[in-house]
Write a protein that holds these residues in place. Structure first.
Motif, PDB file in Angstrom:
ATOM      1  N   SER A  40       0.412  -1.249   0.063  1.00  0.00           N
ATOM      2  CA  SER A  40       0.559  -0.296   0.097  1.00  0.00           C
ATOM      3  C   SER A  40       0.821   0.919  -0.019  1.00  0.00           C
ATOM      4  CB  SER A  40      -0.624  -0.013   1.010  1.00  0.00           C
ATOM      5  OG  SER A  40      -1.671  -0.818   1.221  1.00  0.00           O
ATOM      6  N   HIS A  43       1.388   2.558  -3.163  1.00  0.00           N
ATOM      7  CA  HIS A  43       0.610   3.062  -4.805  1.00  0.00           C
ATOM      8  C   HIS A  43       0.736   4.540  -3.793  1.00  0.00           C
ATOM      9  CE1 HIS A  43      -1.265  -0.468  -5.094  1.00  0.00           C
ATOM     10  NE2 HIS A  43      -2.013  -0.571  -3.847  1.00  0.00           N
ATOM     11  N   VAL A 198       0.008 -10.149   0.899  1.00  0.00           N
ATOM     12  CA  VAL A 198      -1.334 -10.329   1.202  1.00  0.00           C
ATOM     13  C   VAL A 198      -1.331 -11.920   0.288  1.00  0.00           C
ATOM     14  CG1 VAL A 198      -3.063  -9.036   0.626  1.00  0.00           C
ATOM     15  CG2 VAL A 198      -1.855  -7.760   1.893  1.00  0.00           C
ATOM     16  N   ASP A 218       0.760 -14.672  -9.784  1.00  0.00           N
ATOM     17  CA  ASP A 218       2.200 -13.895 -10.617  1.00  0.00           C
ATOM     18  C   ASP A 218       3.228 -14.196 -11.146  1.00  0.00           C
ATOM     19  OD1 ASP A 218       4.136 -11.659  -9.008  1.00  0.00           O
ATOM     20  OD2 ASP A 218       2.838 -11.783  -7.250  1.00  0.00           O
ATOM     21  N   ARG A 223       8.749 -15.613  -5.441  1.00  0.00           N
ATOM     22  CA  ARG A 223       7.386 -14.797  -4.601  1.00  0.00           C
ATOM     23  C   ARG A 223       6.401 -16.416  -4.680  1.00  0.00           C
ATOM     24  NH1 ARG A 223       5.577  -9.307  -3.779  1.00  0.00           N
ATOM     25  NH2 ARG A 223       7.454  -8.182  -3.072  1.00  0.00           N
ATOM     26  N   HIS A 267       0.941  -5.783 -12.920  1.00  0.00           N
ATOM     27  CA  HIS A 267       1.403  -5.746 -14.210  1.00  0.00           C
ATOM     28  C   HIS A 267       0.996  -6.417 -14.648  1.00  0.00           C
ATOM     29  CE1 HIS A 267       4.674  -6.070 -10.317  1.00  0.00           C
ATOM     30  NE2 HIS A 267       3.737  -4.240 -10.116  1.00  0.00           N
ATOM     31  N   PRO A 308      -9.122  -7.921  -1.647  1.00  0.00           N
ATOM     32  CA  PRO A 308      -8.711  -6.672  -0.608  1.00  0.00           C
ATOM     33  C   PRO A 308      -7.692  -5.846  -0.772  1.00  0.00           C
ATOM     34  CG  PRO A 308      -7.250  -9.003  -0.726  1.00  0.00           C
ATOM     35  CD  PRO A 308      -8.470  -9.587  -1.351  1.00  0.00           C
ATOM     36  N   GLY A 333     -12.724  -4.371   0.916  1.00  0.00           N
ATOM     37  CA  GLY A 333     -12.296  -3.316   2.431  1.00  0.00           C
ATOM     38  C   GLY A 333     -10.872  -3.964   3.311  1.00  0.00           C
ATOM     39  N   THR A 335      -9.102  -3.449   6.247  1.00  0.00           N
ATOM     40  CA  THR A 335      -9.143  -4.509   6.618  1.00  0.00           C
ATOM     41  C   THR A 335      -9.509  -4.360   7.812  1.00  0.00           C
ATOM     42  OG1 THR A 335      -7.440  -6.021   5.833  1.00  0.00           O
ATOM     43  CG2 THR A 335      -8.030  -6.518   7.962  1.00  0.00           C
TER      44      THR A 335
HETATM   45  N1  LIG Z   1      -7.528  -4.062   2.244  1.00  0.00           N
HETATM   46  C1  LIG Z   1      -6.636  -3.791   3.522  1.00  0.00           C
HETATM   47  O1  LIG Z   1      -6.981  -3.640   4.305  1.00  0.00           O
HETATM   48  C2  LIG Z   1      -5.876  -3.856   2.799  1.00  0.00           C
HETATM   49  C3  LIG Z   1      -3.879  -4.284   3.615  1.00  0.00           C
HETATM   50  C4  LIG Z   1      -3.036  -4.012   3.317  1.00  0.00           C
HETATM   51  C5  LIG Z   1      -2.939  -4.034   1.439  1.00  0.00           C
HETATM   52  N2  LIG Z   1      -3.932  -4.186   0.845  1.00  0.00           N
HETATM   53  C6  LIG Z   1      -3.481  -4.290  -0.793  1.00  0.00           C
HETATM   54  O2  LIG Z   1      -2.790  -5.408  -1.282  1.00  0.00           O
HETATM   55  C7  LIG Z   1      -2.549  -5.210  -1.930  1.00  0.00           C
HETATM   56  C8  LIG Z   1      -1.270  -6.276  -2.113  1.00  0.00           C
HETATM   57  O3  LIG Z   1      -0.594  -5.642  -1.174  1.00  0.00           O
HETATM   58  P1  LIG Z   1       0.691  -6.298  -1.251  1.00  0.00           P
HETATM   59  O4  LIG Z   1       1.500  -5.934   0.335  1.00  0.00           O
HETATM   60  O5  LIG Z   1       1.186  -8.010  -1.246  1.00  0.00           O
HETATM   61  O6  LIG Z   1       1.425  -5.923  -2.553  1.00  0.00           O
HETATM   62  P2  LIG Z   1       2.914  -6.026  -3.058  1.00  0.00           P
HETATM   63  O7  LIG Z   1       3.222  -4.951  -4.103  1.00  0.00           O
HETATM   64  O8  LIG Z   1       3.890  -6.397  -1.986  1.00  0.00           O
HETATM   65  O9  LIG Z   1       2.464  -7.602  -4.078  1.00  0.00           O
HETATM   66  C9  LIG Z   1       1.262  -7.171  -5.181  1.00  0.00           C
HETATM   67  C10 LIG Z   1       1.389  -8.562  -6.080  1.00  0.00           C
HETATM   68  O10 LIG Z   1       0.834  -8.866  -7.225  1.00  0.00           O
HETATM   69  C11 LIG Z   1       1.916  -9.283  -8.429  1.00  0.00           C
HETATM   70  N3  LIG Z   1       0.972  -9.267  -9.572  1.00  0.00           N
HETATM   71  C12 LIG Z   1       1.174  -8.064 -10.139  1.00  0.00           C
HETATM   72  N4  LIG Z   1       0.103  -7.772 -11.276  1.00  0.00           N
HETATM   73  C13 LIG Z   1      -0.001  -8.764 -11.324  1.00  0.00           C
HETATM   74  C14 LIG Z   1      -1.284 -10.216 -12.563  1.00  0.00           C
HETATM   75  N5  LIG Z   1      -1.350  -9.314 -13.477  1.00  0.00           N
HETATM   76  N6  LIG Z   1      -1.450 -10.804 -12.590  1.00  0.00           N
HETATM   77  C15 LIG Z   1      -1.304 -11.503 -10.746  1.00  0.00           C
HETATM   78  N7  LIG Z   1      -0.078 -11.152  -9.721  1.00  0.00           N
HETATM   79  C16 LIG Z   1       0.112  -9.693  -9.964  1.00  0.00           C
HETATM   80  C17 LIG Z   1       2.688  -8.537  -8.291  1.00  0.00           C
HETATM   81  O11 LIG Z   1       4.444  -9.117  -8.827  1.00  0.00           O
HETATM   82  C18 LIG Z   1       3.431  -8.724  -6.875  1.00  0.00           C
HETATM   83  O12 LIG Z   1       4.291  -9.724  -6.408  1.00  0.00           O
HETATM   84  C19 LIG Z   1      -2.122  -4.473  -2.432  1.00  0.00           C
HETATM   85  O13 LIG Z   1      -2.718  -3.574  -3.438  1.00  0.00           O
HETATM   86  C20 LIG Z   1      -2.465  -3.350  -0.963  1.00  0.00           C
HETATM   87  O14 LIG Z   1      -2.182  -1.739  -1.768  1.00  0.00           O
HETATM   88  C21 LIG Z   1      -5.177  -3.916   0.986  1.00  0.00           C
END
Ligand SMILES: NC(=O)c1ccc[n+]([C@@H]2O[C@H](COP(=O)([O-])OP(=O)(O)OC[C@H]3O[C@@H](n4cnc5c(N)ncnc54)[C@H](O)[C@@H]3O)[C@@H](O)[C@H]2O)c1
Ligand SMILES: [Zn+2]
Ligand SMILES: [Zn+2]
Length: 397
Positions: A40, A43, A198, A218, A223, A267, A308, A333, A335
């Protein structure tokens, strides 16, 4: 004190800023011992979240030692606590329903209009995550002020290291809530887009909730390997077509539940993603929603969609027809961390959930700008960075 501050796209700096002070009776001041960089945060780093201001202190995943308490805090000086990234009062309508991430009082009143205009209701407060969510100083710093400290922070039992419990602040409950929102039934096949922190916690949680198969998607080999370690089958979307692979793996039915753990910076060289990217460059949109579109497309009829992943704005090409015609349900939502923390702490103590596997780098807070750049540029090797204020450079790994 020293703190990591935001100054614009790809510009974060460690600055000397004022120490936080107790402002409300329920506040506490925490001396940070560990704080992590989150997907996050990327972003914000990439400039996709509106209402950031130069000098804002980032960081919403942190823990530390209580050093000061307001008269109505229930914490005591010297306690070690993990702090949820969602700021919740514990007593409003939504908190009463354990929907802490929808708290009506976490975001100061003079800040609520932006959310009301964008989303219909104000957002709740989050640490270090723009003025849309309260403009709170975050925890990638030496100290942080924690409002409603009688509701949020959880006291860490003796004998547990920071590394074991830090992720209770966000990504572990987020992965858990993602799996819970997928309404998993014993024997289900669950597909998870994204093997970041996540996604990886969603994989572990899905198995604990009875999924028979979890398929993780992924393009970063390291990963995907981590997902395999927890028993997932994997799809590398650069080597196989995700939809076709999922249909092959599920006898043409599709997964029972799909989880989007990617979010607004998808991506991949896909037509819709390229169009989203161009629109983002021209300030015609912010969200690249390829993964949620694909998840809905691949989900079986009557299946469940859990999201998420963070999205911020208004999107097009959303497969509303597929969503309706297939009779899908969607849950999403920020969390409600406070709701999940006690049970997940027990799961850690009982060894049911592995949390430390994720940390690839530990760095002093002073090196946070390098940490952001690494986490942004080298996602294959860099799975999670933990920043430690006061850490000796020689200890970094
Ligand atoms: N809902 C919540 O409360 C909450 C809390 C924490 C994080 N998040 C969100 O969850 C998401 C993931 O967080 P993270 O820390 O794991 O992020 P991260 O950026 O470390 O991981 C995202 C992963 O998605 C992969 N990816 C990108 N494009 C893809 C595609 N087309 N198909 C499959 N995989 C793909 C990337 O290679 C990467 O490994 C983010 O959007 C983050 O903002 C939400
Ligand atoms: Zn986070
Ligand atoms: Zn509340």
């Amino acid at each position: 004190m020293r703190a990591l501050t935001w100054h614009g796209k790809h510009d974060v700096r460690v600055d000397t800023v004022d120490d936080p002070e107790i402002l409300n009776p329920r506040d506490a001041i925490i001396k940070i011992t560990s704080t992590a960089i989150c997907g996050s945060d990327l972003h914000l780093y990439d400039g996709y979240i509106p209402t950031m201001q130069a000098g804002d202190i980032l960081g919403h995943e942190f823990m530390g030692e209580v050093v000061e308490t307001g008269p109505k805090s229930t914490l005591q000086k010297g306690q070690r606590v993990v702090v949820p990234f969602t700021i919740a009062c514990g007593s409003c309508y939504h908190c009463g329903k354990h929907q802490y991430s929808a708290c009506d009082n976490g975001n100061p009143a003079d800040n609520q209009d932006i959310g009301r205009e964008m989303y219909g209701q104000p957002m709740s407060g989050l640490f270090g995550y723009s003025h849309l969510t309260g403009g709170y100083a975050g925890g990638q710093a030496e100290y942080v002020r924690v409002p409603f400290s009688d509701v949020g922070p959880i006291v860490v039992p003796d004998g547990l290291d920071d590394d074991e419990v830090l992720f209770l602040s966000d990504i572990l409950p987020t992965g858990w809530q993602a799996a819970e929102n997928a309404d998993i039934e014993p024997g289900d096949t669950v597909a998870v887009w994204g093997c970041g922190p996540v996604g990886l916690f969603a994989v572990q949680s899905a198995f604990l909730m009875g999924a028979k198969r979890v398929i993780a998607i992924d393009h970063f080999p390291h990963r995907l390997e981590l997902a395999k370690k927890f028993g997932a089958e994997t799809i590398n979307f650069e080597e196989s077509k995700t939809y076709e692979a999922l249909m092959d793996m599920t006898g043409g039915i599709g997964p029972d539940a799909v989880i989007d753990a990617v979010g607004l910076e998808a991506h991949g060289f896909f037509v819709d993603n390229v169009i989203d990217q161009i629109k983002a460059t021209m300030f015609l949109g912010t969200d690249r929603t390829h993964s949620i579109r694909q998840a809905i497309h691949a989900c079986r009829k009557g299946g469940r969609v859990s999201m998420p992943a963070v999205y911020g704005g208004f999107v097009d090409k959303f497969p509303l027809g597929a969503f309706m015609e297939k009779g899908l349900t969607l849950k999403t939502g920020q969390t409600s961390v406070q709701h999940y923390m006690p049970a997940l702490l027990n799961a850690i103590v009982e060894g049911k959930i592995d949390t430390t596997f994720l940390i690839s780098h530990r760095m002093p807070l002073e090196q946070a700008p390098e940490g952001y750049k690494m986490f942004h540029d080298k996602q294959n090797e860099v799975t999670k960075i933990v920043l430690k204020p006061g850490m000796d450079l020689a200890q970094a790994a």
